[in-house]
Design an enzyme around this catalytic site. Structure first.
Site, PDB file in Angstrom:
ATOM      1  N   ILE A 202       8.704   2.960   2.074  1.00  0.00           N
ATOM      2  CA  ILE A 202       8.872   4.412   2.009  1.00  0.00           C
ATOM      3  C   ILE A 202       8.680   4.934   0.586  1.00  0.00           C
ATOM      4  O   ILE A 202       9.480   4.642  -0.315  1.00  0.00           O
ATOM      5  CB  ILE A 202      10.258   4.812   2.582  1.00  0.00           C
TER       6      ILE A 202
ATOM      7  N   GLU B 188      -0.616   5.853   5.932  1.00  0.00           N
ATOM      8  CA  GLU B 188      -1.000   7.031   6.722  1.00  0.00           C
ATOM      9  C   GLU B 188      -2.063   6.677   7.753  1.00  0.00           C
ATOM     10  O   GLU B 188      -2.993   7.450   7.985  1.00  0.00           O
ATOM     11  CB  GLU B 188      -1.542   8.131   5.812  1.00  0.00           C
ATOM     12  N   GLY B 189      -1.920   5.514   8.366  1.00  0.00           N
ATOM     13  CA  GLY B 189      -2.910   5.038   9.318  1.00  0.00           C
ATOM     14  C   GLY B 189      -3.897   4.158   8.590  1.00  0.00           C
ATOM     15  O   GLY B 189      -4.544   4.610   7.637  1.00  0.00           O
TER      16      GLY B 189
ATOM     17  N   LEU C 105     -18.349  -1.797 -16.074  1.00  0.00           N
ATOM     18  CA  LEU C 105     -17.676  -1.857 -17.369  1.00  0.00           C
ATOM     19  C   LEU C 105     -17.514  -3.284 -17.873  1.00  0.00           C
ATOM     20  O   LEU C 105     -16.908  -3.498 -18.920  1.00  0.00           O
ATOM     21  CB  LEU C 105     -16.314  -1.146 -17.314  1.00  0.00           C
TER      22      LEU C 105
ATOM     23  N   THR D  43       7.628   4.286   9.110  1.00  0.00           N
ATOM     24  CA  THR D  43       7.291   2.859   9.246  1.00  0.00           C
ATOM     25  C   THR D  43       8.544   1.983   9.224  1.00  0.00           C
ATOM     26  O   THR D  43       9.461   2.215   8.440  1.00  0.00           O
ATOM     27  CB  THR D  43       6.366   2.445   8.081  1.00  0.00           C
ATOM     28  N   GLU D  44       8.542   0.969  10.077  1.00  0.00           N
ATOM     29  CA  GLU D  44       9.649   0.006  10.111  1.00  0.00           C
ATOM     30  C   GLU D  44       9.093  -1.394   9.864  1.00  0.00           C
ATOM     31  O   GLU D  44       7.885  -1.624  10.003  1.00  0.00           O
ATOM     32  CB  GLU D  44      10.335   0.069  11.484  1.00  0.00           C
TER      33      GLU D  44
END
Ligand code: FAD
Length: 390
Positions: free
Chosen positions: A168, A369-370, A344, A137-138
């Protein structure tokens, strides 16, 4: 034990071998002893528990499906899935560390690397002596990695790498980075970088509300001289990184289910103990509806990932099937975490319980991851034959 029950409404355990169950038990016990007691604290402080790198290596959670001659586990895909399920029952960040190391760093080296690259990197990555990261990824190219700007120029005895990567996982602590960049013909190539190469830096990303116990960073390449022997010799194009992502997404399909199971277990236990209006809240129909829907979705997802695992073992699973399972597990985990949190009441927003941490973590898992949308479009394209991406 009252902690870490495994929902198994349709006796899916009967589909597992004794070895599978032993592996699951081992990782579950590790998580119980070494992750659950510490992870909330690390997440609250947004600190990576660096000691887990060696521990996960010792446990065999790095590259379980990599052949043994390179230090991997030589195990099947169900074993790998169960490991990811149990790790993410603890924390999605811990599972991410293992997914990146095994599927995004070790797998490409083992599938695309030269013999020298395999011998040099895989054994040290398997034991956790070295930590790896994966740079695809950029800043301006996430869902569309084909547009990446990172590039290499052939300088005779080395390549000159320029560009940057963003988001990253493991980057701030990694000794090794598998990086994807375009060559002069515009083909995407994979390179292995090592910390210490001149012009290569890994600034940490701060301020995350999600995956706080996982270290995230950038990769910055400023005229990095990469020796020629550090490029993957054969693989070219997007199929290189996509091949790794299929393996990692497969693990996420099991992993996110683990987070969902932990939320369900926690809410179920709480509902039997928490008394309001003189009755356990689990006795109210509205709370039963939530629990019944959770266990139904968990059961469906268990069967889906188990079947996907058997197809992976036979080499028949398609990337599109993996997309569907990744997307489904993220979807149900997000919904279950949200309902469990409400069950809760006020306690659900605290770190006394794991639910809110899972809920926030899943926001990353559903995106990386998509993204959720991208996986839906993959299914849409597969069933219609029509490409809605562009
Ligand atoms: P974009 O691509 O800008 O997407 C923005 C929105 O637009 C999304 O909702 C998306 O679904 C939607 N969209 C995009 N294209 C379309 C389309 N064609 N049709 C409809 N909708 C569309 N990357 C790595 O390389 N290595 C890592 O280790 C890594 N770790 C990560 C860890 C974390 C905590 C996070 C948050 C991300 C990580 N990523 C990593 C990056 C991750 O894979 C990307 O964030 C992801 O691919 C999405 O890219 P983006 O953030 O640029 O969003």
């Amino acid at each position: 034990t009252d902690q870490f029950q495994s929902p198994d409404y349709f006796l899916v355990d009967e589909l597992l071998t004794e070895e599978h169950k032993l592996i699951r038990e081992t990782v579950r016990n590790y998580v119980k002893k070494h992750i659950s007691p510490i992870i909330e604290d690390y997440a609250q402080r947004a600190e990576f528990p660096v000691q887990i790198v060696k521990e996960l290596g010792d446990l065999g959670c790095f590259g379980p499906t990599i052949p043994v001659e390179y230090g991997g586990g030589g195990l099947d895909y169900i074993s790998y899935g169960l490991m990811m399920q149990e790790l993410e029952r603890g924390d999605s960040g811990v599972r991410s560390t293992a997914s990146v190391q095994g599927s995004l760093v070790m797998y490409p080296i083992s599938a695309y690397g030269s013999e020298e690259q395999k011998m040099k990197y895989l054994p040290k990555l398997a034991t956790g002596e070295w930590l790896g990261c994966f740079g695809l990824t950029e800043p301006d190219h996430g869902s569309n990695p084909a547009g990446m700007l990172s590039n290499i120029k052939d300088k005779g005895d080395h390549y000159l790498l320029n560009g940057s990567k963003m988001w990253i996982s493991n980057a701030p602590y990694a000794q090794v980075a598998v990086v994807w960049a375009k060559d002069e013909s515009g083909d995407i190539r994979g390179l292995i970088l090592e910390r210490g190469m001149e012009g290569f830096s890994t600034p940490t990303t701060h301020g995350k509300w999600s995956l706080r116990a996982s270290a995230t960073g950038e990769l910055v390449f400023d005229n990095v001289k990469v020796p020629k022997e550090n490029i993957f010799p054969v693989v070219k194009g997007l199929k290189g990184p996509l091949g790794c992502l299929t393996k990692a997404r497969y693990g996420i399909a099991w992993g996110a289910l683990g987070a969902a199971m932990d939320c369900y277990d926690t809410a179920l236990r709480y509902s039997k103990e928490r008394i309001q209006f003189d009755r356990p809240i689990g006795g109210f129909q509205l709370q039963q509806k939530k629990l019944a829907e959770m266990i139904t979705e968990i059961t469906k997802a268990q069967l889906l990932v188990w079947r996907l695992g058997t197809l992976m073992n036979e080499g028949r699973a398609t990337p599109q099937q993996v997309s569907m399972a990744k997307r489904n597990s993220c979807e149900i985990a997000a919904n279950i975490a949200r309902d469990a949190r409400q069950m809760l009441g006020g306690m659900g927003i605290t770190g006394e319980y794991s639910i809110m941490r899972h809920m926030m973590n899943i926001e990353s898992v559903i995106t990386y991851e998509g993204t959720h949308d991208v996986h839906l479009l993959i299914t849409g394209m597969d069933v219609t034959g029509l490409n809605a991406f562009k």
